[in-house]
Design a protein around this motif. Structure first.
Motif, PDB file in Angstrom:
ATOM      1  N   LYS A   1       5.161  24.151  36.172  1.00  0.00           N
ATOM      2  CA  LYS A   1       4.911  24.306  34.734  1.00  0.00           C
ATOM      3  C   LYS A   1       3.739  23.426  34.319  1.00  0.00           C
ATOM      4  O   LYS A   1       3.623  22.282  34.724  1.00  0.00           O
ATOM      5  N   LYS A   2       2.839  23.989  33.486  1.00  0.00           N
ATOM      6  CA  LYS A   2       1.634  23.283  33.068  1.00  0.00           C
ATOM      7  C   LYS A   2       1.681  22.911  31.590  1.00  0.00           C
ATOM      8  O   LYS A   2       2.286  23.609  30.775  1.00  0.00           O
ATOM      9  N   LEU A   3       0.974  21.811  31.294  1.00  0.00           N
ATOM     10  CA  LEU A   3       0.752  21.345  29.939  1.00  0.00           C
ATOM     11  C   LEU A   3      -0.747  21.165  29.768  1.00  0.00           C
ATOM     12  O   LEU A   3      -1.393  20.551  30.616  1.00  0.00           O
ATOM     13  N   ALA A   4      -1.301  21.709  28.683  1.00  0.00           N
ATOM     14  CA  ALA A   4      -2.718  21.533  28.375  1.00  0.00           C
ATOM     15  C   ALA A   4      -2.846  20.826  27.038  1.00  0.00           C
ATOM     16  O   ALA A   4      -2.151  21.171  26.075  1.00  0.00           O
ATOM     17  N   ASN A   5      -3.719  19.832  26.987  1.00  0.00           N
ATOM     18  CA  ASN A   5      -4.046  19.136  25.742  1.00  0.00           C
ATOM     19  C   ASN A   5      -5.542  19.290  25.492  1.00  0.00           C
ATOM     20  O   ASN A   5      -6.348  19.042  26.391  1.00  0.00           O
ATOM     21  N   ILE A   6      -5.879  19.718  24.283  1.00  0.00           N
ATOM     22  CA  ILE A   6      -7.285  19.853  23.908  1.00  0.00           C
ATOM     23  C   ILE A   6      -7.468  19.321  22.492  1.00  0.00           C
ATOM     24  O   ILE A   6      -6.502  19.166  21.742  1.00  0.00           O
ATOM     25  N   THR A   7      -8.724  19.053  22.157  1.00  0.00           N
ATOM     26  CA  THR A   7      -9.074  18.743  20.772  1.00  0.00           C
ATOM     27  C   THR A   7      -9.930  19.894  20.261  1.00  0.00           C
ATOM     28  O   THR A   7     -10.723  20.473  21.009  1.00  0.00           O
ATOM     29  N   LEU A   8      -9.729  20.235  18.999  1.00  0.00           N
ATOM     30  CA  LEU A   8     -10.443  21.352  18.400  1.00  0.00           C
ATOM     31  C   LEU A   8     -11.137  20.866  17.133  1.00  0.00           C
ATOM     32  O   LEU A   8     -10.511  20.236  16.278  1.00  0.00           O
ATOM     33  N   ALA A   9     -12.434  21.143  17.021  1.00  0.00           N
ATOM     34  CA  ALA A   9     -13.205  20.777  15.837  1.00  0.00           C
ATOM     35  C   ALA A   9     -13.357  21.994  14.932  1.00  0.00           C
ATOM     36  O   ALA A   9     -13.745  23.065  15.386  1.00  0.00           O
ATOM     37  N   THR A  10     -13.011  21.815  13.669  1.00  0.00           N
ATOM     38  CA  THR A  10     -13.256  22.844  12.660  1.00  0.00           C
ATOM     39  C   THR A  10     -14.249  22.279  11.654  1.00  0.00           C
ATOM     40  O   THR A  10     -14.195  21.101  11.328  1.00  0.00           O
ATOM     41  N   ASN A  11     -15.153  23.122  11.180  1.00  0.00           N
ATOM     42  CA  ASN A  11     -16.213  22.691  10.273  1.00  0.00           C
ATOM     43  C   ASN A  11     -16.101  23.385   8.929  1.00  0.00           C
ATOM     44  O   ASN A  11     -15.796  24.573   8.862  1.00  0.00           O
ATOM     45  N   GLU A  12     -16.388  22.622   7.884  1.00  0.00           N
ATOM     46  CA  GLU A  12     -16.446  23.160   6.534  1.00  0.00           C
ATOM     47  C   GLU A  12     -17.818  22.804   5.965  1.00  0.00           C
ATOM     48  O   GLU A  12     -18.217  21.639   5.993  1.00  0.00           O
ATOM     49  N   ASN A  13     -18.533  23.792   5.494  1.00  0.00           N
ATOM     50  CA  ASN A  13     -19.848  23.577   4.894  1.00  0.00           C
ATOM     51  C   ASN A  13     -19.770  23.897   3.407  1.00  0.00           C
ATOM     52  O   ASN A  13     -19.196  24.919   3.020  1.00  0.00           O
ATOM     53  N   TYR A  14     -20.357  23.012   2.604  1.00  0.00           N
ATOM     54  CA  TYR A  14     -20.390  23.252   1.163  1.00  0.00           C
ATOM     55  C   TYR A  14     -21.559  22.486   0.554  1.00  0.00           C
ATOM     56  O   TYR A  14     -22.173  21.637   1.188  1.00  0.00           O
ATOM     57  N   THR A  15     -21.850  22.804  -0.691  1.00  0.00           N
ATOM     58  CA  THR A  15     -22.882  22.104  -1.443  1.00  0.00           C
ATOM     59  C   THR A  15     -22.188  21.218  -2.464  1.00  0.00           C
ATOM     60  O   THR A  15     -21.360  21.695  -3.247  1.00  0.00           O
ATOM     61  N   ASN A  16     -22.520  19.918  -2.461  1.00  0.00           N
ATOM     62  CA  ASN A  16     -21.872  18.992  -3.391  1.00  0.00           C
ATOM     63  C   ASN A  16     -22.488  19.106  -4.787  1.00  0.00           C
ATOM     64  O   ASN A  16     -23.419  19.887  -5.008  1.00  0.00           O
ATOM     65  N   ASN A  17     -21.989  18.301  -5.723  1.00  0.00           N
ATOM     66  CA  ASN A  17     -22.456  18.405  -7.107  1.00  0.00           C
ATOM     67  C   ASN A  17     -23.892  17.925  -7.298  1.00  0.00           C
ATOM     68  O   ASN A  17     -24.482  18.135  -8.348  1.00  0.00           O
ATOM     69  N   LYS A  18     -24.496  17.290  -6.280  1.00  0.00           N
ATOM     70  CA  LYS A  18     -25.899  16.885  -6.336  1.00  0.00           C
ATOM     71  C   LYS A  18     -26.812  17.945  -5.726  1.00  0.00           C
ATOM     72  O   LYS A  18     -28.018  17.746  -5.633  1.00  0.00           O
ATOM     73  N   GLY A  19     -26.225  19.060  -5.272  1.00  0.00           N
ATOM     74  CA  GLY A  19     -26.994  20.127  -4.661  1.00  0.00           C
ATOM     75  C   GLY A  19     -27.296  19.908  -3.190  1.00  0.00           C
ATOM     76  O   GLY A  19     -28.059  20.656  -2.581  1.00  0.00           O
ATOM     77  N   GLU A  20     -26.677  18.891  -2.575  1.00  0.00           N
ATOM     78  CA  GLU A  20     -26.903  18.587  -1.165  1.00  0.00           C
ATOM     79  C   GLU A  20     -25.921  19.365  -0.302  1.00  0.00           C
ATOM     80  O   GLU A  20     -24.745  19.501  -0.657  1.00  0.00           O
TER      81      GLU A  20
END
Length: 110
Positions: free
Chosen positions: A27-46
């Motif tokens: 029996k196997k066990l796998a551990n990984i890390t996963l990156a999720t990204n969120e893109n947005y424009t802040n109130n300064k327009g950046e």
């Protein structure tokens, strides 16, 4: 509505090479890390990019798939349930971990 309790779905990129453990009986066990990204424009327009890191655990056939096909940088979709656990570190301090136990895996991209 019971089927909708404690369900997590994520699409992201694997952050490091999977850690695979094989137990007696194969029996196997796998551990990984996963990156999720969120893109947005802040109130300064950046433009702002926010990255969240998630710990993923997979057992059995899913761990086999991860072992064979998943590498650092690979885009994947996972579905699973959110779990919390604790352990005592080497100094005796209690540590807490939140992770996702995967029940489904979809390989995306090339």
């Amino acid at each position: 509505m019971n089927a909708l309790k404690n369900k997590v779905q994520l699409i992201g990129h694997v952050g490091q090479e999977p850690e695979i453990k094989t137990f007696e009986g194969g029996k196997k066990l796998a551990n990984i890390t996963l990156a999720t990204n969120e893109n947005y424009t802040n109130n300064k327009g950046e433009k702002v990019e926010n990255t969240e890191w998630h710990r993923i655990t997979a057992w059995g056939k899913l761990a086999d798939l991860i072992d064979k096909y998943v590498i650092k940088g690979k885009e994947i979709a996972i579905e699973g349930k959110l779990t919390h656990r604790s352990y005592d570190d080497k100094e005796g301090n209690k540590r807490y971990i939140t992770e996702i136990v995967a029940t489904e895996l979809l390989l995306l991209g090339k």
